[in-house]
Design a protein around this motif. Structure first.
Motif, PDB file in Angstrom:
ATOM      1  N   PHE A  49    -108.228 -16.847 -21.956  1.00  0.00           N
ATOM      2  CA  PHE A  49    -109.259 -15.610 -20.346  1.00  0.00           C
ATOM      3  C   PHE A  49    -110.499 -16.163 -20.256  1.00  0.00           C
ATOM      4  N   ARG A  50    -111.374 -16.447 -20.898  1.00  0.00           N
ATOM      5  CA  ARG A  50    -112.496 -17.715 -20.809  1.00  0.00           C
ATOM      6  C   ARG A  50    -112.356 -19.165 -20.419  1.00  0.00           C
ATOM      7  N   HIS A  51    -111.413 -19.883 -20.626  1.00  0.00           N
ATOM      8  CA  HIS A  51    -111.701 -21.135 -20.627  1.00  0.00           C
ATOM      9  C   HIS A  51    -110.636 -22.239 -19.415  1.00  0.00           C
ATOM     10  N   GLU A  52    -109.582 -20.779 -19.327  1.00  0.00           N
ATOM     11  CA  GLU A  52    -108.246 -21.382 -18.840  1.00  0.00           C
ATOM     12  C   GLU A  52    -107.412 -22.611 -19.230  1.00  0.00           C
ATOM     13  N   ALA A  53    -107.334 -22.346 -20.347  1.00  0.00           N
ATOM     14  CA  ALA A  53    -107.185 -23.401 -21.397  1.00  0.00           C
ATOM     15  C   ALA A  53    -105.690 -24.065 -21.542  1.00  0.00           C
ATOM     16  N   PHE A  54    -104.715 -23.339 -20.800  1.00  0.00           N
ATOM     17  CA  PHE A  54    -104.198 -24.461 -21.507  1.00  0.00           C
ATOM     18  C   PHE A  54    -102.586 -23.412 -19.384  1.00  0.00           C
ATOM     19  N   ASP A  55    -101.915 -24.183 -19.539  1.00  0.00           N
ATOM     20  CA  ASP A  55    -100.784 -24.553 -18.604  1.00  0.00           C
ATOM     21  C   ASP A  55     -99.886 -23.028 -18.423  1.00  0.00           C
ATOM     22  N   ILE A  56     -99.647 -23.160 -19.547  1.00  0.00           N
ATOM     23  CA  ILE A  56     -98.367 -22.038 -19.702  1.00  0.00           C
ATOM     24  C   ILE A  56     -98.952 -21.219 -21.027  1.00  0.00           C
ATOM     25  N   HIS A  97    -106.561 -16.667 -12.841  1.00  0.00           N
ATOM     26  CA  HIS A  97    -106.230 -17.595 -13.266  1.00  0.00           C
ATOM     27  C   HIS A  97    -104.420 -17.676 -13.448  1.00  0.00           C
ATOM     28  N   TYR A  98    -103.562 -16.921 -14.026  1.00  0.00           N
ATOM     29  CA  TYR A  98    -102.450 -16.968 -14.112  1.00  0.00           C
ATOM     30  C   TYR A  98    -102.088 -15.993 -13.440  1.00  0.00           C
ATOM     31  N   VAL A  99    -100.709 -15.890 -13.253  1.00  0.00           N
ATOM     32  CA  VAL A  99     -99.645 -15.335 -13.170  1.00  0.00           C
ATOM     33  C   VAL A  99     -98.436 -14.719 -14.348  1.00  0.00           C
ATOM     34  N   ALA A 100     -98.226 -13.783 -13.965  1.00  0.00           N
ATOM     35  CA  ALA A 100     -97.111 -13.166 -14.980  1.00  0.00           C
ATOM     36  C   ALA A 100     -95.862 -13.265 -15.378  1.00  0.00           C
ATOM     37  N   ILE A 101     -94.985 -13.725 -15.899  1.00  0.00           N
ATOM     38  CA  ILE A 101     -93.511 -14.073 -15.838  1.00  0.00           C
ATOM     39  C   ILE A 101     -92.780 -12.912 -17.307  1.00  0.00           C
ATOM     40  N   PRO A 102     -92.095 -11.764 -16.868  1.00  0.00           N
ATOM     41  CA  PRO A 102     -91.796 -11.194 -17.729  1.00  0.00           C
ATOM     42  C   PRO A 102     -90.870 -11.493 -19.675  1.00  0.00           C
ATOM     43  N   VAL A 103     -91.699 -12.010 -19.632  1.00  0.00           N
ATOM     44  CA  VAL A 103     -91.202 -12.266 -21.331  1.00  0.00           C
ATOM     45  C   VAL A 103     -92.387 -11.998 -22.302  1.00  0.00           C
ATOM     46  N   PHE A 104     -91.734 -10.298 -22.719  1.00  0.00           N
ATOM     47  CA  PHE A 104     -92.501  -9.686 -23.492  1.00  0.00           C
ATOM     48  C   PHE A 104     -92.853 -10.539 -24.453  1.00  0.00           C
ATOM     49  N   LEU A 105     -94.013 -11.228 -24.838  1.00  0.00           N
ATOM     50  CA  LEU A 105     -93.143 -12.180 -26.300  1.00  0.00           C
ATOM     51  C   LEU A 105     -93.921 -10.996 -27.889  1.00  0.00           C
ATOM     52  N   HIS A 122     -98.166  -8.151 -25.038  1.00  0.00           N
ATOM     53  CA  HIS A 122     -98.144  -9.973 -24.778  1.00  0.00           C
ATOM     54  C   HIS A 122     -96.561  -9.950 -23.444  1.00  0.00           C
ATOM     55  N   VAL A 123     -97.715 -10.526 -22.169  1.00  0.00           N
ATOM     56  CA  VAL A 123     -96.849 -11.808 -21.534  1.00  0.00           C
ATOM     57  C   VAL A 123     -96.597 -12.478 -21.982  1.00  0.00           C
ATOM     58  N   LEU A 124     -95.523 -13.535 -20.781  1.00  0.00           N
ATOM     59  CA  LEU A 124     -96.422 -15.317 -20.908  1.00  0.00           C
ATOM     60  C   LEU A 124     -97.316 -15.215 -19.326  1.00  0.00           C
ATOM     61  N   GLY A 125     -97.673 -15.890 -19.728  1.00  0.00           N
ATOM     62  CA  GLY A 125     -98.748 -16.992 -17.956  1.00  0.00           C
ATOM     63  C   GLY A 125     -98.664 -18.166 -17.733  1.00  0.00           C
ATOM     64  N   VAL A 126     -98.590 -18.279 -16.651  1.00  0.00           N
ATOM     65  CA  VAL A 126     -98.358 -19.342 -16.878  1.00  0.00           C
ATOM     66  C   VAL A 126     -99.585 -19.749 -15.072  1.00  0.00           C
ATOM     67  N   ARG A 127    -100.361 -20.873 -14.729  1.00  0.00           N
ATOM     68  CA  ARG A 127    -101.436 -21.186 -14.055  1.00  0.00           C
ATOM     69  C   ARG A 127    -101.397 -20.746 -12.525  1.00  0.00           C
TER      70      ARG A 127
END
Length: 330
Positions: A46-53, A71-79, A223-228
């Motif tokens: 959230f501070r540095h947008e460091a990851f693709d997923i 920056h991210y859009v979520a996938i309904p994967v509830f880790l 938590h959810v999964l986010g992808v750029r």
């Protein structure tokens, strides 16, 4: 055509291990996995947008959605999911015997907007009549002095928030009785070390959580999964491919857990606890996808808005990539 090489940050879970070790492939992707703690992962995401997923906080993500173009859009994967009745710790010498006794107390938190804290505040208000404004919130680092909110938040005027004194940690303050309790996803160190005056508000947290589920059918999502978002726009196959792979990986973990030939986790009574969970929650207690979890997400988003973290009430369909709101069937 070569696969996309994408960084992937997530926790070290049984439900993700098959992706890390390659037993489950993400269609069209060669992931570069990084197994990180939630604190490091979310701060960098959230501070540095460091990851693709990245695994991301549902609360922080919901805030970013209301602020436009996250920056991210979520996938309904509830880790991460958890019954948060385990997350309220108290000084047992401060006259706190029931939830209502938290009114007027000083309660430590690492961050106000943590998903776990959203759930706890919602449950305290809805089930026990304890409003967030009834408590003085003391914010600080758990074991290291000072901790910033990963996303800056503007709290309602009726919320009293103070910073822990300079150089102090929440663990040391709880240990010394300088705060009356602590709420958060991690247990405070003084509790794990057996401090004689630090305990849980809900002493039988399992029975309390089971009663809560029987009433609500809610297994809280953290938590959810986010992808750029830019990657999802450029490669429309990617969100659904992630949902498919993470679902397959979870299924392998569930199959291993159910194999009674030799226990796969270092914990006694696994089969007994698994049977207890299935009797209460059905055969897919840790479900992914929007359809089976809409009531859970709706409750969280209601809490999030009522607690002033969202300037407006977010809709479920705003959270997730459209291609993951439905799935094919044979």
């Amino acid at each position: 055509m070569t696969n996309l090489k994408l960084s992937l940050a997530m926790g070290n879970y049984d439900r993700t291990r098959a992706i890390v070790d390659g037993r489950v492939q993400i269609d069209g992707v060669d992931p570069i996995p990084m197994l990180l703690s939630p604190e490091e992962m979310f701060f960098r995401a959230f501070r540095h947008e460091a990851f693709d997923i990245s695994e991301i906080s549902l609360s922080s993500y919901s805030i970013s959605v209301t602020r436009g173009n996250p920056h991210y859009v979520a996938i309904p994967v509830f880790l991460s999911r958890a019954f948060r009745h385990t997350s309220v710790y108290i000084r047992t010498d401060k006259g706190i015997e029931k939830p209502e006794d938290l009114k007027g107390k000083r309660i430590g938190i690492a961050e106000y907007q943590l998903s776990a804290n959203v759930w706890v505040r919602g449950i305290l208000e809805e089930d026990y009549g304890v409003k967030p404004s009834d408590i003085t919130w003391v914010r600080g680092g758990m074991d290291t002095p000072g901790r910033p909110e990963k996303i800056k938040v503007q709290l309602p005027d009726d919320i009293t928030m103070v910073d822990a004194p300079e150089g102090a940690t929440l663990n040391s303050m709880l240990e010394a009785g300088e705060i009356d309790g602590f709420i958060g996803p991690r247990w405070p160190r003084c509790f794990s070390e057996g401090h004689p005056h630090v305990g849980r508000l809900f002493a039988d947290s399992i029975t309390t959580a089971e009663d809560y589920f029987k009433r609500t059918k809610i297994f809280p999502i953290m938590h959810v999964l986010g992808v750029r978002r830019s990657l999802a726009e450029e490669y429309p196959f990617l969100p659904a491919a992630l949902l498919k792979a993470f679902t397959q990986s979870k299924r392998l973990a569930e199959e291993a857990l159910s194999d009674t030939s030799a226990t796969k986790v270092t914990m006694p009574f696994v089969e007994d606890n698994l049977n207890r969970v299935h009797a209460l929650m059905g055969k897919d207690p840790w479900s992914y996808g929007v359809a089976d979890n809409a009531h859970v997400l709706d409750r969280f988003l209601d809490y999030h808005a009522s607690q002033g973290l969202s300037p407006r009430r977010v809709k479920i369909e705003e959270l997730f990539h459209p291609s993951t709101l439905e799935a094919y069937s044979l």
